[in-house]
Scaffold this motif. Structure first.
Motif, short mmCIF file in Angstrom:
data_model
loop_
_atom_site.label_atom_id
_atom_site.label_comp_id
_atom_site.label_asym_id
_atom_site.label_seq_id
_atom_site.Cartn_x
_atom_site.Cartn_y
_atom_site.Cartn_z
N TYR A 48 0.84 -1.20 0.00
CA TYR A 48 0.00 0.00 0.00
C TYR A 48 0.87 1.25 0.00
N LEU A 49 1.92 1.26 0.83
CA LEU A 49 2.81 2.42 0.88
C LEU A 49 3.50 2.64 -0.46
N ALA A 50 3.88 1.54 -1.12
CA ALA A 50 4.53 1.67 -2.43
C ALA A 50 3.58 2.30 -3.44
N ARG A 51 2.30 1.87 -3.41
CA ARG A 51 1.32 2.46 -4.34
C ARG A 51 1.11 3.94 -4.03
N ARG A 52 1.03 4.27 -2.75
CA ARG A 52 0.82 5.66 -2.39
C ARG A 52 2.01 6.52 -2.76
N LEU A 53 3.22 6.01 -2.59
CA LEU A 53 4.41 6.76 -2.98
C LEU A 53 4.43 6.99 -4.49
N GLY A 54 4.05 5.96 -5.25
CA GLY A 54 3.97 6.12 -6.70
C GLY A 54 2.94 7.16 -7.09
N ALA A 70 1.95 9.63 -5.18
CA ALA A 70 2.45 10.94 -4.75
C ALA A 70 3.45 11.49 -5.75
N LEU A 71 4.35 10.64 -6.26
CA LEU A 71 5.33 11.10 -7.25
C LEU A 71 4.66 11.54 -8.54
N PHE A 72 3.61 10.82 -8.94
CA PHE A 72 2.87 11.22 -10.14
C PHE A 72 2.19 12.57 -9.92
N THR A 73 1.64 12.78 -8.74
CA THR A 73 0.99 14.05 -8.42
C THR A 73 1.99 15.20 -8.49
N VAL A 74 3.18 14.99 -7.92
CA VAL A 74 4.21 16.03 -7.95
C VAL A 74 4.61 16.34 -9.38
N TRP A 75 4.80 15.30 -10.19
CA TRP A 75 5.18 15.52 -11.59
C TRP A 75 4.08 16.27 -12.35
N LEU A 76 2.83 15.85 -12.16
CA LEU A 76 1.71 16.50 -12.85
C LEU A 76 1.61 17.97 -12.46
N MET A 77 1.77 18.27 -11.17
CA MET A 77 1.71 19.66 -10.72
C MET A 77 2.88 20.47 -11.26
N SER A 78 4.04 19.82 -11.41
CA SER A 78 5.19 20.54 -11.98
C SER A 78 4.91 20.94 -13.42
N VAL A 79 4.23 20.07 -14.18
CA VAL A 79 3.88 20.40 -15.55
C VAL A 79 2.87 21.54 -15.58
#
Length: 306
Positions: free
Chosen positions: A4-10, A12-21
């Motif tokens: 579950y933590l691995a999925r949430r980290l993934g 979270a990283l996608f959210t950060v990347w999307l917001m950076s774009v």
């Protein structure tokens, strides 16, 4: 839990990347900093040279690739306006905002929990009515309006506290109170509603029949079972307070994250805006992940699918 933590980290990283774009594209739609930062008598050739020096003349995809590579190294460029590293500026201002928001949230939690529990236990009494008035007024009045009232009373009229600034604990009192009231009101109302539901449960009646002390029944059995939505709401209030801190920091001249964002947007300082947004997103996704883990600690009935 590890899966579950691995999925949430993934996620979270996608959210950060999307917001950076998104923030990278949006800030470039606001305006051209060459017109704002260059003197009025500058020619178009001067402005073009200025854009080339800042890397703004390159194609947007190339600018983003350069920005993303720098972000992965912890380098988000230098401020157009101040010349300092944008990430360092964001982090230094964030510390001031976290101090303000952290104290406000702690105060809101203490007041909200206390009022909610007492008004639920003393339902229908004058204490309950006073707590309801406190909650209604707190959620009806915007924090910046409360801030102006506090300045009027405690600074201008009575002269007890400074009108703004930064430097001692006295400068924290008014902005903390202005921020904390709104969240304390919400926490109090939610705590009261959940406590009233839990206090009617069979296991609470059984605990009372067994002769357990009132503080054990209320604090150990009732409040713990009512705590899950309160934890979620309190965590969401962190983001609300960060957003409300923008106005509060402006009113009280507090050198925090919100005032930095206002300055950066007004001067079209792209790098500072980008760094501030990325830091905010990282902070929020980290808090959300911590809250999800805290759920399992507060309520052992919760189990995450592996």
């Amino acid at each position: 839990m590890p899966a579950y933590l691995a999925r949430r980290l993934g996620s979270a990283l996608f959210t950060v990347w999307l917001m950076s774009v998104l923030i990278f594209v949006l800030v470039r739609m606001v305006g051209d900093p060459a017109y704002l930062l260059m003197p009025p008598e500058a020619t178009e050739a001067d402005r073009q040279l200025f854009r080339e020096q800042l890397g703004l003349a390159d194609p947007v995809p190339l600018q983003y690739a350069r920005f993303l590579a720098g972000m992965l190294r912890g380098d988000m460029g230098n401020s157009f306006h101040f010349g300092a590293p944008a990430l360092s500026m964001a982090l230094s201002r964030l510390a001031s905002s976290l101090l303000l928001v952290g104290i406000s949230l702690a105060l809101a939690l203490i007041i909200g929990l206390s009022l909610g529990v007492v008004s639920a236990v003393r339902r229908g009494t004058w204490i309950d009515r006073l707590a309801s008035i406190f909650a209604v007024l707190g959620q009806a009045a915007p924090p910046f309006f409360v801030a102006l009232l506090l300045i009027r009373l405690f600074s201008v009229q009575w002269g007890w506290l400074p009108t703004g600034g930064h430097g001692s604990w006295r400068h924290l009192i008014l902005p903390v109170c202005a921020l904390a009231w709104y969240s304390a009101a919400g926490i109090a109302r939610l705590t009261r509603a959940n406590m009233l539901t839990v206090l009617e449960a069979d296991y609470i009646r059984m605990a009372r029949i067994k002769g357990l002390p009132a503080h054990v029944v209320i604090g150990t059995h009732a409040l713990r079972n009512a705590a899950l939505p309160i934890v979620a709401f309190t965590a969401s209030q962190f983001g609300v307070l960060i957003g409300g801190a923008v106005a509060i920091e402006t009113v009280f001249s507090w050198p925090g994250f919100g005032s930095l964002m206002v300055e950066a947007i007004s001067t079209l300082d792209f790098t500072v805006v980008q760094a501030a947004v990325i830091v905010s997103v990282l902070l929020f996704v980290s808090i959300n992940l911590a809250v999800d883990v805290l759920y399992a600690l507060v309520d052992p009935r919760i189990r995450y699918r592996q």
